[in-house]
Design an enzyme around this catalytic site. Structure first.
Site, PDB file in Angstrom:
ATOM      1  N   ASP A  94      -0.323  -4.888   8.346  1.00  0.00           N
ATOM      2  CA  ASP A  94      -0.773  -4.089   7.215  1.00  0.00           C
ATOM      3  C   ASP A  94      -1.078  -4.949   5.993  1.00  0.00           C
ATOM      4  OD1 ASP A  94       1.911  -4.739   6.871  1.00  0.00           O
ATOM      5  OD2 ASP A  94       2.597  -2.675   6.566  1.00  0.00           O
ATOM      6  N   ASP A  97       1.734 -10.657   2.439  1.00  0.00           N
ATOM      7  CA  ASP A  97       2.410 -10.760   1.141  1.00  0.00           C
ATOM      8  C   ASP A  97       2.753 -12.236   0.944  1.00  0.00           C
ATOM      9  OD1 ASP A  97       3.822 -10.097  -1.197  1.00  0.00           O
ATOM     10  OD2 ASP A  97       5.606  -9.495  -0.116  1.00  0.00           O
ATOM     11  N   LYS A 125      -1.982  -9.836  -0.840  1.00  0.00           N
ATOM     12  CA  LYS A 125      -1.479 -10.099  -2.203  1.00  0.00           C
ATOM     13  C   LYS A 125      -1.589 -11.597  -2.438  1.00  0.00           C
ATOM     14  CE  LYS A 125       2.112  -6.548  -2.491  1.00  0.00           C
ATOM     15  NZ  LYS A 125       3.571  -6.348  -2.521  1.00  0.00           N
ATOM     16  N   VAL A 147       2.952  -1.441  -2.792  1.00  0.00           N
ATOM     17  CA  VAL A 147       2.014  -0.393  -2.382  1.00  0.00           C
ATOM     18  C   VAL A 147       2.492   0.327  -1.125  1.00  0.00           C
ATOM     19  CG1 VAL A 147      -0.018  -1.440  -3.448  1.00  0.00           C
ATOM     20  CG2 VAL A 147       0.628  -2.102  -1.125  1.00  0.00           C
ATOM     21  N   ARG A 159       4.110   6.398   4.884  1.00  0.00           N
ATOM     22  CA  ARG A 159       3.186   5.713   5.803  1.00  0.00           C
ATOM     23  C   ARG A 159       1.970   6.576   6.147  1.00  0.00           C
ATOM     24  NH1 ARG A 159       5.753   1.117   7.929  1.00  0.00           N
ATOM     25  NH2 ARG A 159       7.974   1.339   8.378  1.00  0.00           N
TER      26      ARG A 159
HETATM   27  P1  IMP Z   1       5.254 -11.215   4.236  1.00  0.00           P
HETATM   28  O1  IMP Z   1       6.065 -11.748   5.370  1.00  0.00           O
HETATM   29  O2  IMP Z   1       5.860 -11.549   2.901  1.00  0.00           O
HETATM   30  O3  IMP Z   1       3.804 -11.571   4.278  1.00  0.00           O
HETATM   31  O4  IMP Z   1       5.394  -9.660   4.264  1.00  0.00           O
HETATM   32  C1  IMP Z   1       4.816  -8.914   5.190  1.00  0.00           C
HETATM   33  C2  IMP Z   1       5.581  -7.636   5.387  1.00  0.00           C
HETATM   34  O5  IMP Z   1       6.306  -7.204   4.214  1.00  0.00           O
HETATM   35  C3  IMP Z   1       4.613  -6.547   5.694  1.00  0.00           C
HETATM   36  O6  IMP Z   1       4.455  -6.413   7.080  1.00  0.00           O
HETATM   37  C4  IMP Z   1       5.227  -5.333   5.055  1.00  0.00           C
HETATM   38  O7  IMP Z   1       6.063  -4.697   6.008  1.00  0.00           O
HETATM   39  C5  IMP Z   1       6.127  -5.828   3.952  1.00  0.00           C
HETATM   40  N1  IMP Z   1       5.509  -5.648   2.606  1.00  0.00           N
HETATM   41  C6  IMP Z   1       5.119  -6.620   1.758  1.00  0.00           C
HETATM   42  N2  IMP Z   1       4.601  -6.113   0.623  1.00  0.00           N
HETATM   43  C7  IMP Z   1       4.666  -4.761   0.766  1.00  0.00           C
HETATM   44  C8  IMP Z   1       4.241  -3.654  -0.088  1.00  0.00           C
HETATM   45  O8  IMP Z   1       3.705  -3.793  -1.202  1.00  0.00           O
HETATM   46  N3  IMP Z   1       4.460  -2.416   0.406  1.00  0.00           N
HETATM   47  C9  IMP Z   1       5.032  -2.189   1.629  1.00  0.00           C
HETATM   48  N4  IMP Z   1       5.417  -3.182   2.451  1.00  0.00           N
HETATM   49  C10 IMP Z   1       5.234  -4.464   2.019  1.00  0.00           C
HETATM   50 MG    MG Z   2       5.477  -4.463   8.091  1.00  0.00          MG
END
Ligand code: IMP
Ligand code: MG
Length: 174
Positions: A94, A97, A125, A147, A159
């Site tokens: 999705d 981040d 992001k 978000v 969701r």
């Molecule tokens: P990353 O490992 O930091 O890239 O984060 C990825 C995971 O964090 C995604 O698969 C989401 O489940 C969760 N996540 C990160 N930012 C958000 C947000 O703004 N809303 C909801 N879930 C988020």
């Molecule tokens: Mg996720």
């Protein structure tokens, strides 16, 4: 909550993503591997927008956290991954981040001797990226806000919303 991206904009962007994927893989067999749970809505829309011989797979990755910025340990459940040996794999999530989730999932798929592993996300992001790569495909760059909607959750809620919205401070537990 504050609406950021309308359902119609998402629909258009997912169709464009489907065409970009078709152009890249050029009729070669592809497995689109959705990261549970956030990618399920995107996965179901995207696979219907790609005219290629695709297979669908799932992988579960959960990092224990809510709306906070701290990163929990990532728990990966590989039991749902189909055989990807010698296939192109597109990991679909999705949101990108920090990028750590996809950074940890890529070698899991490479170990299964996939032919190639690339990544696609609905949202990026960009300013939060902590890894040395970018997603191969993204539909929208968004600012550093929490978000929900179109698969993204807060405590497993929201969701099902057909649009993307940013939660306001009072909607997030301190
Ligand atoms: P990353 O490992 O930091 O890239 O984060 C990825 C995971 O964090 C995604 O698969 C989401 O489940 C969760 N996540 C990160 N930012 C958000 C947000 O703004 N809303 C909801 N879930 C988020
Ligand atoms: Mg996720």
């Amino acid at each position: 909550m504050k609406k950021l991206i309308e359902a119609a904009e998402i629909e258009q962007a997912v169709r464009k993503l489907g065409r970009d994927i078709e152009d890249w893989y050029n009729d070669e067999p592809l497995t689109i591997l959705g990261v549970l749970t956030g990618s399920v809505i995107l996965l179901s829309d995207l696979v219907r927008a790609v005219e290629l011989p695709i297979k669908i797979g799932l992988i579960q990755a959960s990092s224990y956290r809510g709306a906070t910025t701290t990163r929990g340990d990532l728990v990966i459940n590989e039991s749902l991954i189909p055989n990807v040996e010698n296939r192109h794999v597109l990991l679909l999530d999705d949101i990108f981040d920090t990028g750590h989730t996809l950074r940890k999932l890529i070698p899991v798929i490479e170990r299964r001797r996939a032919r190639t592993v690339r990544t696609a996300v609905l949202l990026w992001k960009e300013e939060r990226t902590e890894v040395g790569f970018a997603p191969d495909y993204h539909c929208f760059k968004i600012p550093n806000e929490f978000v929900v909607g179109y698969g993204l959750d807060y405590n497993d809620e929201y969701r099902h919303l057909p649009f993307i919205a940013a939660l306001e401070d009072h909607e997030i537990e301190g």
